[in-house]
Design a protein around this motif. Structure first.
Motif, short mmCIF file in Angstrom:
data_model
loop_
_atom_site.label_atom_id
_atom_site.label_comp_id
_atom_site.label_asym_id
_atom_site.label_seq_id
_atom_site.Cartn_x
_atom_site.Cartn_y
_atom_site.Cartn_z
N HIS A 54 2.28 1.09 -6.96
CA HIS A 54 2.36 1.09 -5.51
C HIS A 54 2.10 2.49 -4.95
CE1 HIS A 54 4.45 -2.88 -5.44
NE2 HIS A 54 4.97 -2.44 -6.57
N TRP A 73 -1.99 4.47 6.54
CA TRP A 73 -0.80 3.71 6.91
C TRP A 73 -0.18 4.32 8.16
CZ3 TRP A 73 -1.97 5.24 1.96
CH2 TRP A 73 -2.08 4.25 0.97
N ARG A 74 0.29 3.46 9.06
CA ARG A 74 1.15 3.86 10.16
C ARG A 74 2.50 3.22 9.89
NH1 ARG A 74 0.06 8.08 13.58
NH2 ARG A 74 -1.96 7.87 14.61
N GLY A 75 3.41 3.98 9.33
CA GLY A 75 4.67 3.38 8.92
C GLY A 75 4.41 2.37 7.83
N ASP A 76 4.73 1.08 8.09
CA ASP A 76 4.54 0.02 7.10
C ASP A 76 3.19 -0.67 7.22
OD1 ASP A 76 7.04 0.38 5.97
OD2 ASP A 76 8.01 -0.93 7.42
N ARG A 77 2.42 -0.37 8.25
CA ARG A 77 1.15 -1.06 8.46
C ARG A 77 0.02 -0.34 7.74
NH1 ARG A 77 0.33 -1.21 14.66
NH2 ARG A 77 1.09 0.93 14.36
N ILE A 78 -0.82 -1.11 7.05
CA ILE A 78 -1.96 -0.54 6.35
C ILE A 78 -3.24 -0.91 7.08
CG2 ILE A 78 -2.15 -2.54 4.79
CD1 ILE A 78 -3.16 -0.60 2.63
N LYS A 134 9.82 5.06 -0.75
CA LYS A 134 9.29 4.02 0.12
C LYS A 134 7.98 3.48 -0.45
CE LYS A 134 7.82 3.23 4.89
NZ LYS A 134 7.62 3.86 6.22
N LYS A 135 7.95 2.19 -0.75
CA LYS A 135 6.72 1.54 -1.21
C LYS A 135 5.88 1.15 0.01
CE LYS A 135 8.55 -1.81 -3.58
NZ LYS A 135 8.66 -2.99 -4.49
N LEU A 136 4.61 1.52 -0.02
CA LEU A 136 3.69 1.17 1.06
C LEU A 136 2.88 -0.06 0.69
CD1 LEU A 136 2.38 4.70 2.08
CD2 LEU A 136 4.42 3.50 2.87
N ARG A 137 2.38 -0.72 1.70
CA ARG A 137 1.59 -1.93 1.48
C ARG A 137 0.25 -1.59 0.82
NH1 ARG A 137 3.39 -6.34 4.62
NH2 ARG A 137 5.02 -5.75 6.12
#
Length: 383
Positions: A367, A83-88, A50-53
């Motif tokens: 990433h 990060w919370r899930g996909d949110r940075i 999983k790539k994070l923002r």
């Protein structure tokens, strides 16, 4: 080896760790305790990278800790983030500081890390998601880890000497004492029992030379570091860097033979009466390290690379560095790259079979990433 060369060698290895990052292709399923634990908890295990923002279009950053409810922490764009899930989200920077990293997060969501700025000493902090400001820890310094009860460990530079420190809440609980013949280099980690690991160097009268020492402290506020057994007693060319300790007291770290710049993982097992076990880098590589250990499943992660001295030659023909995974027994394995030929490195692992780190895509952009269901992605490279 004298103290000055000791510090130079230590800085080089830490720099190698910071430069590592990504992962490739197809994976072979490998059974591991972490996967079984996740399944026993009734949680689906879906293998993925999983790539994070990140904070900037050019990317950059790494996951350094894995917390509860989709929380992960680290660094992006030179800033401390989570990060919370996909949110940075960025940890608010105090006045005068321009960057930093979140080094770790505990199972209650408490984060700890270090603020940095050119020309200023590093500032240790703790933080909770959504708070308007971080809490600066007294005495400053660099944070390495924290445990479930909120004890934070790291080190600071004082009059040219490294001093290990432990914070509890907003207060300095203790400075970490070392034997009179030892000087501290760095702190590694802390477990929930309050045991701390780190490394230093000292003078050996019998061999009339400096040597490197792996250290551990008990939870007692006045405890003095005890030296862990070395691989080769009397060897002044090998370094030992304990990086993490789990809830059973098992310790993983890095062994480096400085003359050849070869390295490998190490495992010390309680009661620490025996020499540590070598954990050779995956795939026959000549340099590698294990830098994090899951709290209870015995899984360790790090990065596999090659020595610029012993091969392959010329060094530019060596394969890119790659994240590695040790399931707690048997050989060290590799984790798949994000793109073929892309660099990668693993820096954090938890009991839910997740591994955090960094990885480069096909364009070379790095990433922050999380390998989910990592045990089912880890593989032994072809012979």
């Amino acid at each position: 080896m004298n103290g000055r060369r000791a510090r130079q060698a230590h800085g080089t290895r830490r720099g190698i760790t910071a430069a590592l990052t990504a992962l490739a292709a197809l994976a072979v399923a490998v059974p591991a305790g972490a996967a079984q634990a996740a399944q026993a908890a009734g949680k689906p295990c879906v293998p993925s990278i999983k790539k994070l923002r990140t904070l900037t279009p050019t990317g950059g950053g790494s996951v350094t800790g894995l917390g509860p409810r989709g929380l992960s922490v680290g660094r992006a764009g030179g800033k401390p983030v989570y990060w919370r899930g996909d949110r940075i989200r960025q940890v608010p920077l105090p006045a005068g500081y321009t960057g930093g990293t979140v080094a770790a997060v505990n199972r209650h969501g408490l984060m700890a890390g270090t603020f940095t700025a050119p020309g200023r000493p590093p500032a240790a902090f703790s933080y909770r998601a959504g708070a308007p400001a971080a809490t600066l820890l007294p005495g400053g310094g660099t944070v390495r880890d924290l445990n479930a009860s909120g004890r934070i460990v790291g080190e600071r530079l004082e009059d040219g000497r490294v001093v290990g420190v432990e914070w509890q809440g907003r207060t300095l609980r203790r400075e970490l004492a070392v034997p009179a013949h030892v000087r501290l280099r760095a702190i590694g980690g802390i477990n929930d029992a309050g045991q701390i690991v780190g490394d230093g160097y000292g003078w050996n009268e019998e061999y009339a030379g400096d040597y490197f020492a792996a250290l551990t402290w008990s939870a007692g506020a006045t405890s003095v570091a005890a030296e862990l057994p070395p691989v080769y007693p009397g060897d002044t060319y090998s370094t030992y860097e304990p990086r993490e300790i789990d809830e059973r007291g098992r310790i993983v770290g890095v062994f480096t033979y400085s003359r050849a710049m070869e390295s490998s993982g190490l495992l010390w097992t309680p009661p620490y009466a025996e020499h540590p076990r070598h954990l050779a880098p995956a795939g026959g590589r000549t340099a590698g390290e294990l830098v994090d250990l899951s709290p209870t499943t015995g899984v360790a992660v790090g990065t596999a690379a090659d020595s610029p001295i012993t091969g392959p030659w010329p060094p530019e023909t060596a394969p890119p560095v790659q994240a590695q995974y040790w399931p707690g027994d048997g050989p060290v394995l590799l984790l798949p790259r994000l793109a073929e030929g892309g660099v990668s490195g693993a820096h954090a692992v938890d009991d839910r079979d997740r591994v955090g780190g960094s990885a480069a895509d096909a364009s070379g952009r790095v990433h922050p990433v999380i390998w989910t269901c990592a045990s089912r992605q880890a593989y032994a490279p072809p012979a």
